[in-house]
Scaffold this motif. Structure first.
Motif, PDB file in Angstrom:
ATOM      1  N   ALA A 187      -9.552  -1.767  11.704  1.00  0.00           N
ATOM      2  CA  ALA A 187      -9.417  -1.027  10.448  1.00  0.00           C
ATOM      3  C   ALA A 187      -8.321  -1.652   9.596  1.00  0.00           C
ATOM      4  O   ALA A 187      -7.359  -2.233  10.106  1.00  0.00           O
ATOM      5  N   PHE A 188      -8.479  -1.502   8.276  1.00  0.00           N
ATOM      6  CA  PHE A 188      -7.552  -2.104   7.319  1.00  0.00           C
ATOM      7  C   PHE A 188      -7.272  -1.084   6.223  1.00  0.00           C
ATOM      8  O   PHE A 188      -8.196  -0.571   5.597  1.00  0.00           O
ATOM      9  N   VAL A 189      -5.986  -0.777   6.019  1.00  0.00           N
ATOM     10  CA  VAL A 189      -5.586   0.175   4.985  1.00  0.00           C
ATOM     11  C   VAL A 189      -4.671  -0.562   4.015  1.00  0.00           C
ATOM     12  O   VAL A 189      -3.707  -1.205   4.424  1.00  0.00           O
ATOM     13  N   ASP A 190      -4.999  -0.451   2.715  1.00  0.00           N
ATOM     14  CA  ASP A 190      -4.226  -1.149   1.693  1.00  0.00           C
ATOM     15  C   ASP A 190      -4.031  -0.234   0.495  1.00  0.00           C
ATOM     16  O   ASP A 190      -4.803   0.706   0.280  1.00  0.00           O
ATOM     17  N   TYR A 191      -2.997  -0.510  -0.271  1.00  0.00           N
ATOM     18  CA  TYR A 191      -2.757   0.220  -1.516  1.00  0.00           C
ATOM     19  C   TYR A 191      -2.533  -0.817  -2.607  1.00  0.00           C
ATOM     20  O   TYR A 191      -1.663  -1.688  -2.485  1.00  0.00           O
ATOM     21  N   ALA A 192      -3.326  -0.740  -3.664  1.00  0.00           N
ATOM     22  CA  ALA A 192      -3.206  -1.680  -4.780  1.00  0.00           C
ATOM     23  C   ALA A 192      -2.843  -0.914  -6.038  1.00  0.00           C
ATOM     24  O   ALA A 192      -3.478   0.089  -6.372  1.00  0.00           O
ATOM     25  N   THR A 193      -1.810  -1.383  -6.737  1.00  0.00           N
ATOM     26  CA  THR A 193      -1.397  -0.762  -7.990  1.00  0.00           C
ATOM     27  C   THR A 193      -2.316  -1.238  -9.104  1.00  0.00           C
ATOM     28  O   THR A 193      -2.624  -2.423  -9.206  1.00  0.00           O
ATOM     29  N   GLU A 194      -2.756  -0.288  -9.922  1.00  0.00           N
ATOM     30  CA  GLU A 194      -3.636  -0.595 -11.049  1.00  0.00           C
ATOM     31  C   GLU A 194      -3.023  -0.030 -12.326  1.00  0.00           C
ATOM     32  O   GLU A 194      -2.022   0.681 -12.276  1.00  0.00           O
ATOM     33  N   LYS A 195      -3.645  -0.314 -13.457  1.00  0.00           N
ATOM     34  CA  LYS A 195      -3.133   0.170 -14.755  1.00  0.00           C
ATOM     35  C   LYS A 195      -2.978   1.690 -14.780  1.00  0.00           C
ATOM     36  O   LYS A 195      -2.023   2.215 -15.307  1.00  0.00           O
ATOM     37  N   MET A 196      -3.937   2.404 -14.222  1.00  0.00           N
ATOM     38  CA  MET A 196      -3.941   3.865 -14.276  1.00  0.00           C
ATOM     39  C   MET A 196      -3.318   4.500 -13.032  1.00  0.00           C
ATOM     40  O   MET A 196      -3.547   5.670 -12.752  1.00  0.00           O
TER      41      MET A 196
END
Length: 193
Positions: A78-87
């Motif tokens: 399993a792979f958990v990631d958090y990506a920052t976006e404009k909103m």
């Protein structure tokens, strides 16, 4: 067990835990309906008193993760990631083995049968709106199956069972000697033929 939770995901999740204001708060990771086509990977808050003795604990630099025992084989890789976006941001969870854990020759026979059903047999049956699932294994060598969707009540189900499903399962799973169908084929509402 190989689970990756990126630094950005750890940072994000630990921030959420801090906002709860409870000392020792952790994240619980589990699969709802593991090993089925409906499997969903879930993350939830877990208070210290909610830890189960059978949970596996993953100690990370920024947080603690409890993994439900029954979900462990389904969360491998399993792979958990958090990506920052404009909103704002997006938490992404990928669990490639959620619907079916990786199996080997020493995996339980039920897991081996389910793996063959979901990876080899059901994709072909889906073309006719059908599916087959394991009900039980008798004496470690007889698989009892149930057909659904377009297979239930289909006039060709005996041929499908003997020439397709049984032949494939017996070829691929050592020790399996027979396959039985417990489906009520008098119900023909969704039958393909």
């Amino acid at each position: 067990m190989n689970i990756t939770i990126t630094d950005s995901a750890q940072e994000y999740l630990s921030g959420l835990l801090e906002k709860q204001g409870v000392e020792g708060m952790a994240v619980r990771m589990f699969i709802q309906q593991p090993g089925t086509p409906y499997a969903e990977t879930c993350l939830a808050y877990s208070r210290p008193e909610e830890k189960d003795d059978t949970d596996e604990t993953l100690e990370l630099p920024k947080l603690r993760v409890y993994i439900e025992k029954n979900s462990v084989p389904f969360l491998d890789e399993a792979f958990v990631d958090y990506a920052t976006e404009k909103m704002g941001g997006q938490l992404t969870i990928k669990a490639p083995n959620a619907k079916m854990p990786k199996v080997s020759a020493d995996s339980p026979i039920e897991d081996q049968i389910n793996y063959v059903l979901y990876s080899d047999i059901n994709p072909g049956l889906a073309a006719h709106g059908g599916e087959v699932k394991l009900v039980e294994v008798i004496d470690g060598q007889i698989a009892v199956l149930q057909f659904g969707g377009g297979c239930q009540g289909c006039s060709a189900v005996d041929l499908t069972l003997k020439e397709g499903v049984e032949k494939t399962l017996i070829e691929k799973i050592p020790g399996l000697t027979a396959v039985k169908d417990e489906t009520d084929h008098t119900v023909t509402d969704n039958a393909f033929m």
